[in-house]
Design a protein around this motif. Sequence first.
Motif, short mmCIF file in Angstrom:
data_model
loop_
_atom_site.label_atom_id
_atom_site.label_comp_id
_atom_site.label_asym_id
_atom_site.label_seq_id
_atom_site.Cartn_x
_atom_site.Cartn_y
_atom_site.Cartn_z
N SER A 150 -4.86 1.50 9.63
CA SER A 150 -4.52 2.93 9.58
C SER A 150 -4.28 3.40 8.15
O SER A 150 -3.57 2.74 7.38
CB SER A 150 -3.27 3.19 10.42
N GLN A 151 -4.87 4.53 7.81
CA GLN A 151 -4.74 5.08 6.47
C GLN A 151 -3.66 6.17 6.44
O GLN A 151 -3.46 6.91 7.40
CB GLN A 151 -6.07 5.69 6.02
N ASN A 152 -2.98 6.23 5.30
CA ASN A 152 -1.97 7.26 5.06
C ASN A 152 -2.26 7.87 3.70
O ASN A 152 -1.77 7.40 2.67
CB ASN A 152 -0.57 6.65 5.12
N LEU A 153 -3.07 8.90 3.69
CA LEU A 153 -3.54 9.48 2.43
C LEU A 153 -2.43 10.18 1.64
O LEU A 153 -2.63 10.49 0.46
CB LEU A 153 -4.68 10.46 2.70
N SER A 154 -1.28 10.39 2.26
CA SER A 154 -0.16 10.99 1.53
C SER A 154 0.69 9.94 0.83
O SER A 154 1.64 10.29 0.13
CB SER A 154 0.72 11.79 2.50
N ALA A 155 0.34 8.65 1.02
CA ALA A 155 1.13 7.57 0.40
C ALA A 155 0.19 6.58 -0.29
O ALA A 155 0.38 5.37 -0.19
CB ALA A 155 1.98 6.87 1.45
N ILE A 156 -0.81 7.09 -0.99
CA ILE A 156 -1.78 6.24 -1.67
C ILE A 156 -1.12 5.51 -2.85
O ILE A 156 -0.44 6.13 -3.66
CB ILE A 156 -2.99 7.06 -2.14
N MET A 157 -1.31 4.20 -2.90
CA MET A 157 -0.80 3.35 -3.98
C MET A 157 0.70 3.56 -4.23
O MET A 157 1.15 3.66 -5.37
CB MET A 157 -1.61 3.56 -5.26
N SER A 158 1.44 3.60 -3.13
CA SER A 158 2.90 3.67 -3.25
C SER A 158 3.42 2.33 -3.74
O SER A 158 2.95 1.27 -3.33
CB SER A 158 3.53 4.01 -1.89
N ALA A 159 4.41 2.35 -4.59
CA ALA A 159 4.99 1.12 -5.13
C ALA A 159 5.79 0.39 -4.06
O ALA A 159 6.28 1.01 -3.10
CB ALA A 159 5.88 1.44 -6.32
N PRO A 160 5.93 -0.92 -4.17
CA PRO A 160 6.71 -1.68 -3.20
C PRO A 160 8.16 -1.20 -3.14
O PRO A 160 8.77 -0.85 -4.15
CB PRO A 160 6.63 -3.12 -3.74
N GLY A 161 8.70 -1.23 -1.89
CA GLY A 161 10.09 -0.81 -1.70
C GLY A 161 10.20 0.30 -0.70
O GLY A 161 9.23 1.02 -0.42
N GLY A 162 11.37 0.47 -0.15
CA GLY A 162 11.61 1.55 0.78
C GLY A 162 10.81 1.39 2.05
O GLY A 162 10.89 0.38 2.75
N GLN A 163 10.00 2.39 2.36
CA GLN A 163 9.22 2.38 3.59
C GLN A 163 8.13 1.30 3.56
O GLN A 163 7.83 0.68 4.58
CB GLN A 163 8.58 3.75 3.83
N PHE A 164 7.53 1.10 2.39
CA PHE A 164 6.45 0.13 2.27
C PHE A 164 6.92 -1.04 1.40
O PHE A 164 6.98 -0.92 0.17
CB PHE A 164 5.21 0.80 1.66
N TRP A 165 7.25 -2.15 2.02
CA TRP A 165 7.87 -3.28 1.33
C TRP A 165 6.97 -3.88 0.26
O TRP A 165 7.44 -4.30 -0.78
CB TRP A 165 8.27 -4.34 2.35
N PHE A 166 5.67 -3.95 0.54
CA PHE A 166 4.70 -4.46 -0.44
C PHE A 166 3.82 -3.35 -1.00
O PHE A 166 2.80 -3.62 -1.61
CB PHE A 166 3.82 -5.53 0.21
N GLY A 167 4.23 -2.10 -0.81
CA GLY A 167 3.45 -0.98 -1.30
C GLY A 167 2.26 -0.67 -0.40
O GLY A 167 2.11 -1.23 0.70
#
Length: 268
Positions: free
Chosen positions: A36-53
């Motif tokens: 599943s793609q989330n175009l509003s969170a492209i290349m998010s840094a690790p942490g918070g909602q996305f543990w490994f980005g």
Amino acid sequence: MSLQLNTTQKIGAALLLALVAYALGAPLFKDGDSISQNLSAIMSAPGGQFWFGTDHFGRDMWLRLADALRLSLMMAALCVLTAATIGVTAGVLAATQGGWVDRLLDGVVTILLALPGLVLVLIFAAIVPGSFWMLYVAISLIQWIEYFRVSRAITQRMITSPAVQSSRLMGFGGWYLFKRHYWPAIAPQLLTLAAFGAANAILMMASLGFVYVGIQPPLAELGLMIVEHFPYYSDAPWLLVLPLSVLALMVLSCHLLGRRTQDQGEAA
């Protein structure tokens, strides 16, 4: 027969078990999937909602790495099991039957050894592009040779031993000879062969993904992830570091598990 591991092998086994635990347990800690793609969170840094980005399509790297790791581990396990079964069976048959059986199997091995292993896998991969099972067949076709050669050499040496000759004179059949004499001599060598075979299977699968002839998108595969993320290494270095680290840890764990001390080698 008990399996005794030295300190180096125990470290390799612990590292491999940790990777297996992550591969199997990671989806239990996060909802969603690796596609599943989330175009509003492209290349998010690790942490918070996305543990490994997230990657360049906004896909969760925690889940994608777990899927890629699970795929590589499955490939390694299947290839080792198949190659060991075929190789040991063929090796023992060649040594015990001799004659045309030995010559035929030795000829097949000679032909396969004349072909570069990666080229042979590339040929199979081209037949059915992106097929996991075709890659499995191709890698197994290459790896059984080592098991064959080791099993054949050990069995040929055992045939003339007093213990085997005594069992033959007492009327025991081939299956008893295999269980009682051949297998105990072959088994200690299999851990080393299996460990390095698993590492080679993982690397070969990643190499095919790296040149876009292995597993195809959107499935997660370590080699494919590395080449897909390479253009973004300056903006999102974790995208390249994570799959490279997982691949290196898998290969390292297999090599440590297959490493034997001098005393173990002499005992075998």
